[in-house]
Design a protein around this motif. Structure first.
Motif, PDB file in Angstrom:
ATOM      1  N   VAL A 180       1.955   4.960  -7.371  1.00  0.00           N
ATOM      2  CA  VAL A 180       2.204   3.765  -6.476  1.00  0.00           C
ATOM      3  C   VAL A 180       3.605   4.003  -5.397  1.00  0.00           C
ATOM      4  O   VAL A 180       4.267   4.760  -5.925  1.00  0.00           O
ATOM      5  CB  VAL A 180       2.139   2.654  -6.984  1.00  0.00           C
ATOM      6  CG1 VAL A 180       0.800   2.076  -7.671  1.00  0.00           C
ATOM      7  CG2 VAL A 180       3.272   2.290  -8.000  1.00  0.00           C
ATOM      8  N   VAL A 191       1.003   5.776  -0.951  1.00  0.00           N
ATOM      9  CA  VAL A 191       0.905   6.519  -2.035  1.00  0.00           C
ATOM     10  C   VAL A 191       1.923   7.649  -2.237  1.00  0.00           C
ATOM     11  O   VAL A 191       2.282   8.195  -1.001  1.00  0.00           O
ATOM     12  CB  VAL A 191      -0.630   7.303  -1.978  1.00  0.00           C
ATOM     13  CG1 VAL A 191      -0.741   8.299  -3.224  1.00  0.00           C
ATOM     14  CG2 VAL A 191      -1.777   6.267  -1.989  1.00  0.00           C
ATOM     15  N   SER A 238      -1.760  -0.101  -3.518  1.00  0.00           N
ATOM     16  CA  SER A 238      -1.272   0.948  -3.598  1.00  0.00           C
ATOM     17  C   SER A 238      -1.748   1.793  -4.850  1.00  0.00           C
ATOM     18  O   SER A 238      -1.870   3.024  -4.469  1.00  0.00           O
ATOM     19  CB  SER A 238       0.314   0.762  -3.740  1.00  0.00           C
ATOM     20  OG  SER A 238       1.081   2.260  -3.765  1.00  0.00           O
ATOM     21  N   LEU A 239      -2.034   1.010  -5.857  1.00  0.00           N
ATOM     22  CA  LEU A 239      -2.423   1.843  -7.209  1.00  0.00           C
ATOM     23  C   LEU A 239      -3.924   2.335  -6.806  1.00  0.00           C
ATOM     24  O   LEU A 239      -4.310   3.547  -7.010  1.00  0.00           O
ATOM     25  CB  LEU A 239      -2.473   0.929  -8.222  1.00  0.00           C
ATOM     26  CG  LEU A 239      -3.059   1.603  -9.615  1.00  0.00           C
ATOM     27  CD1 LEU A 239      -1.785   2.451 -10.037  1.00  0.00           C
ATOM     28  CD2 LEU A 239      -3.284   0.506 -10.732  1.00  0.00           C
ATOM     29  N   SER A 297       0.814  -1.239  -0.087  1.00  0.00           N
ATOM     30  CA  SER A 297      -0.050   0.013   0.096  1.00  0.00           C
ATOM     31  C   SER A 297       0.810   1.468   0.132  1.00  0.00           C
ATOM     32  O   SER A 297       2.245   1.172  -0.282  1.00  0.00           O
ATOM     33  CB  SER A 297      -0.937   0.071   1.210  1.00  0.00           C
ATOM     34  OG  SER A 297      -0.264  -0.097   2.251  1.00  0.00           O
TER      35      SER A 297
END
Length: 337
Positions: free
Chosen positions: A304, A291, A322-323, A289
């Motif tokens: 990401v 950002v 993450s995306l 995860s």
């Protein structure tokens, strides 16, 4: 889910064709359309192959313009640059052609954002070695975005709830990073940090500024940069109405911020800010995860917080978390603007 026209139009770049970028794009697509109207900038054939790798029932549709994106959870709309030979695609390798392809996706996305054709950009990972082979001098997306948009004052913000960090410097040697800790550089970073937090919907952000030296120099016992450069920058920020404190001891301020004392920590160099974020965002040695936001730009760009992961490319096991979070932040910032 609301109508397509109600959601921010986000250009999602596919990343290096040999990495996990195509896989996380298709893997996360159904969640992405819950928050935004995405149009992928990439290669349609590679994305179709990625749906097979991930065993997903998704169609890939080429569009001629971002405005044609439908926000259909079963259809991946892609602005197809058609710049990868799928027949010879070798996943998990550094290749000049793949570096050139990934740069082309970013260039097109920047062009669309600066022209107002999309509301924001979210980027999948590129490989710095591959882009260097392709002739790029940039260490990553950030410098490229700044140059293409004629931006002088910008920074990298990393978000891994409940922690946010920004950086005075990023991809430079540590010796050089110390020299970049100047009053003006620190002040500029505080300013763009405050503005970015407001874009994220935080009305009165509290910003902590980390010291450079252990214990923020311990009153001058461990160096003079904290007193001579960082403290004056914090004072000037406060005079300008920014709720900033510091320099704070870097070995405790991140814990305090994660506990809710501050909305963001301004870090003095790459590893100082990245290590606490990575500690929160990694599981089993892999980023799942987090950002990355380039702040200070005239356009919205998120990314990401992981690399191309060549070691698992083509296996269909990469996490799209993450995306999905990056698109969510991009949509939030686009709406705020």
């Amino acid at each position: 889910m609301s109508d397509a026209s109600d959601a921010p139009l986000v250009a999602v770049t596919m990343g290096d064709p040999a990495g996990i970028g195509p896989e996380v794009v298709v893997e996360g697509y159904r969640e992405i359309v819950e928050r935004a109207r995405p149009v992928v900038i990439g290669d349609a054939a590679v994305l179709r192959a990625a749906t097979e790798v991930c065993d997903l029932d998704l169609d890939v549709r080429s569009v001629g313009d971002p405005s044609e994106a439908t926000r259909d959870p079963g259809v991946v709309d892609v602005l197809d640059l058609d710049n990868v030979d799928l027949a010879t695609l070798e996943r998990g390798v550094v290749d000049e052609a793949y570096g050139a392809a990934s740069l082309a996706y970013v260039e097109r996305a920047i062009e669309l954002a600066t022209d107002g054709a999309v509301d924001a950009i979210t980027t999948a990972p590129i490989n710095k070695q591959a882009t260097k082979l392709a002739g790029s001098d940039y260490a990553g997306h950030t410098g490229m975005l700044a140059d293409y948009t004629d931006t002088e004052n910008y920074s990298m913000m990393l978000i891994e709830e409940p922690l946010r960090v920004t950086h005075v410097s990023t991809h430079v040697p540590l010796r050089e990073a110390c020299d970049l800790v100047t009053e003006e550089q620190v002040l500029d970073t505080i300013r763009v940090t405050d503005a970015a937090l407001r874009d994220l919907g935080i009305d009165d952000p509290a910003v902590a500024v980390a010291g450079l030296n252990p214990h923020a120099s311990d009153g001058g016992l461990l160096g003079d940069e904290d007193d001579d450069e960082i403290a004056p920058a914090v004072e000037r920020a406060r005079e300008a109405g920014i709720d900033a404190v510091g320099p704070e001891s870097p070995d405790t301020v991140y814990v305090q911020a994660a506990d809710g004392a501050y909305d963001c920590v301004v870090s003095m160099y790459h590893d100082q800010g990245h290590i606490p974020i990575k500690m929160l965002g990694f599981s089993g040695g892999t980023a799942v995860s987090g950002v990355n936001v380039t702040i200070g730009l005239p356009i919205v760009r998120t990314s990401v917080d992981h690399g191309t992961a060549f070691d698992i490319a083509g296996e269909g096991i990469a996490s799209a978390a993450s995306l999905v979070e990056a698109v969510d932040v991009a949509a939030e910032m686009a709406e705020a603007r």
